[in-house]
Design an enzyme around this catalytic site. Structure first.
Site, PDB file in Angstrom:
ATOM      1  N   ASP A  56       0.885  -1.166   0.000  1.00 28.25           N
ATOM      2  CA  ASP A  56       0.000   0.000   0.000  1.00 28.25           C
ATOM      3  C   ASP A  56       0.918   1.209   0.000  1.00 28.25           C
ATOM      4  O   ASP A  56       1.637   1.447   0.974  1.00 28.25           O
ATOM      5  CB  ASP A  56      -0.865  -0.045   1.265  1.00 28.25           C
ATOM      6  CG  ASP A  56      -1.738   1.191   1.434  1.00 28.25           C
ATOM      7  OD1 ASP A  56      -1.529   2.188   0.707  1.00 28.25           O
ATOM      8  OD2 ASP A  56      -2.627   1.154   2.296  1.00 28.25           O
ATOM      9  N   TYR A  98       0.462   0.983  15.030  1.00 32.26           N
ATOM     10  CA  TYR A  98      -0.464   0.681  13.940  1.00 32.26           C
ATOM     11  C   TYR A  98      -0.181   1.569  12.737  1.00 32.26           C
ATOM     12  O   TYR A  98      -0.196   2.783  12.838  1.00 32.26           O
ATOM     13  CB  TYR A  98      -1.918   0.883  14.377  1.00 32.26           C
ATOM     14  CG  TYR A  98      -2.878   0.618  13.248  1.00 32.26           C
ATOM     15  CD1 TYR A  98      -3.105  -0.686  12.823  1.00 32.26           C
ATOM     16  CD2 TYR A  98      -3.512   1.658  12.575  1.00 32.26           C
ATOM     17  CE1 TYR A  98      -3.960  -0.953  11.765  1.00 32.26           C
ATOM     18  CE2 TYR A  98      -4.371   1.406  11.517  1.00 32.26           C
ATOM     19  CZ  TYR A  98      -4.587   0.096  11.118  1.00 32.26           C
ATOM     20  OH  TYR A  98      -5.420  -0.157  10.067  1.00 32.26           O
ATOM     21  N   LYS A 113      -3.218  -2.368   8.096  1.00 28.89           N
ATOM     22  CA  LYS A 113      -3.319  -3.807   8.331  1.00 28.89           C
ATOM     23  C   LYS A 113      -2.360  -4.529   7.381  1.00 28.89           C
ATOM     24  O   LYS A 113      -1.903  -3.972   6.398  1.00 28.89           O
ATOM     25  CB  LYS A 113      -4.773  -4.240   8.107  1.00 28.89           C
ATOM     26  CG  LYS A 113      -5.234  -5.379   8.989  1.00 28.89           C
ATOM     27  CD  LYS A 113      -5.153  -5.064  10.478  1.00 28.89           C
ATOM     28  CE  LYS A 113      -5.476  -6.276  11.334  1.00 28.89           C
ATOM     29  NZ  LYS A 113      -5.146  -6.078  12.737  1.00 28.89           N
TER      30      LYS A 113
HETATM   31  P1  13P Z   1      -5.060  -0.402   5.053  1.00 31.69           P
HETATM   32  O1  13P Z   1      -4.328  -1.364   5.941  1.00 31.69           O
HETATM   33  O2  13P Z   1      -5.707  -1.102   3.889  1.00 31.69           O
HETATM   34  O3  13P Z   1      -4.207   0.729   4.636  1.00 31.69           O
HETATM   35  O4  13P Z   1      -6.284   0.169   5.882  1.00 31.69           O
HETATM   36  C1  13P Z   1      -5.965   0.893   7.011  1.00 31.69           C
HETATM   37  C2  13P Z   1      -7.120   1.419   7.771  1.00 31.69           C
HETATM   38  O5  13P Z   1      -6.902   1.901   8.862  1.00 31.69           O
HETATM   39  C3  13P Z   1      -8.477   1.328   7.235  1.00 31.69           C
HETATM   40  O6  13P Z   1      -9.419   1.936   8.089  1.00 31.69           O
HETATM   41 MG    MG Z   2      -4.025   2.116   3.266  1.00 31.05          MG
HETATM   42 MG    MG Z   3      -4.716  -2.123   2.316  1.00 26.61          MG
END
Ligand code: 13P
Ligand code: MG
Ligand code: MG
Ligand code: 13P
Length: 368
Positions: A12, A231, A234
């Site tokens: 990402d 964090y 994800k």
């Molecule tokens: P991603 O891990 O796909 O970037 O999503 C992060 C997020 O916090 C979505 O609410």
């Molecule tokens: Mg993202």
């Molecule tokens: Mg993602």
């Protein structure tokens, strides 16, 4: 037969309007970069996205964890991140967690699934990519396809499949090095289940045929918070699965995705939501989700790819998507309460820790 490596590297590096999807310009930049700089490295490649994650699927003869292959993808992602920054996109460079490249992208943020295979005369395989979830999202579908005759008829109908598979499972809570265990189906399926029930801790890294010794599955196991310490998004996983002949049929691999099982992810990576099978290049919407999985089928011959076929683009999966949407709605009705939000062990990488620390000081112990 020729040895060939299938590699997927996914990151990402920024998206439009929140964590929704990368821009066309970013995708073009990745394709252009790989096309120009990949000569002599890749035999063939495919670039696509699932939610806000860009994946580079390639074939080559360099083996797994090859520094040239990994550097090429890393640099292609840097190009896309530059564009994301220029366009003011959200989370530009999100998964590029290290400032300089060292050897391979493992432990640097991007997800990796690779396998070196002895190409069969007919070599069908599936490329899965999931967004708004974690690597353990593949645990249940893999268990059902590789252990359960209710899902894989081949365990009854094929003497080869009946010999079972070896699961290599990683304890992703151990951060000092790779901590793995090998377990065999069918004898040890209850042990396999005992681990795979915990999607946040035990993750299938690979699966091997016991009949032939061939690798069938390679899945990514990255945990971003282990690298970043907080964090940062994800660990949206990718996976490669070879199918047919001595392995489960394509349809046997796909059929568990009709469940829409609840996985970790969704909004802020902090909730439980049902995994929805979606079409190629799908974006994200409701409550930054639901968690989604795409699957593309390819055939490969001497490293040349034919495909993809978008396997979830079929009327049957429209029906599944409707059912999964209902499951998403059901769990969202209870907001932050209980099972709808992840346990504190997962949330301890988020800002809620600050709140708990503050509140801890205001707790009092009542005198007896
Ligand atoms: P991603 O891990 O796909 O970037 O999503 C992060 C997020 O916090 C979505 O609410
Ligand atoms: Mg993202
Ligand atoms: Mg993602
Ligand atoms: P075919 O007989 O069409 O090859 O199909 C076999 C199979 O494995 C279907 O799952």
């Amino acid at each position: 037969m020729a040895k060939i490596t299938l590699s997927v590297i996914k990151a990402d590096v920024g998206s439009i309007g929140g964590h929704i999807k990368p821009s066309d310009e970013m995708i073009d930049a990745v394709k252009r970069y790989i096309k120009n700089k990949g000569k002599g490295i890749f035999i063939d490649f495919y670039v696509g996205y699932t939610g806000d994650d860009i994946a580079i699927l390639s074939t080559h003869k360099k083996g797994v964890l090859n520094s040239k292959v990994h550097k090429l993808c890393w640099d292609a992602f840097l190009e896309a991140a530059k564009i994301a920054k220029k366009q003011g996109l959200y989370g530009a460079g999100q998964d590029l967690l290290k400032s300089s490249f060292s050897g391979n992208v493992k432990g640097m943020g991007p997800a990796v699934a690779e396998m070196e295979i002895e190409e069969r005369p007919a070599e069908p395989f599936l490329f899965f990519a999931a967004d708004k979830t974690e690597p353990g999202a593949f645990n249940l579908p893999l268990y059902l396809s590789f252990c359960d005759p209710m899902y894989t008829a081949g365990f009854i109908l094929s003497p080869v499949l009946k010999q079972g598979f070896t699961f290599v499972i990683m304890d992703v809570a151990y951060t000092k090095a790779d901590k793995i265990i090998k377990l065999n189906s069918p004898e040890e399926i209850y042990d396999i289940a005992a681990l795979l029930r915990d999607n946040g801790r035990f993750v299938v890294e690979s699966i091997w045929s016991r009949a032939t010794g061939e690798q069938v599955v390679s899945a990514s196991t990255t945990r971003l918070h282990n690298i970043a310490g907080k964090y940062v998004g994800k660990d949206d996983p990718v996976m490669l699965v070879r199918t047919q002949k001595n392995f489960p049929a394509t349809g046997e691999i796909l059929c568990p995705y009709a469940i829409g099982h609840y996985v970790a992810g969704f909004m802020r990576g902090s909730h439980a939501g049902p995994l929805m099978p979606v079409k190629k290049n799908s974006s994200i919407s409701f409550f930054d989700g639901p968690p989604v999985v795409s699957c593309l089928a390819f055939s490969v011959r001497n490293g040349k790819l034919t495909g993809p076929v978008d396997v979830f683009d079929h009327p049957y999966w429209d029906y599944v998507r409707n059912k999964v949407a209902k499951k998403a709605e059901e769990i969202r009705r209870q907001g932050f309460s209980g099972q709808a939000m992840l346990p504190m062990t997962e949330l301890e990488y988020t800002g809620v820790v600050e709140t708990l620390k503050k509140l801890e000081k205001r707790f009092t112990i009542r005198k007896k």
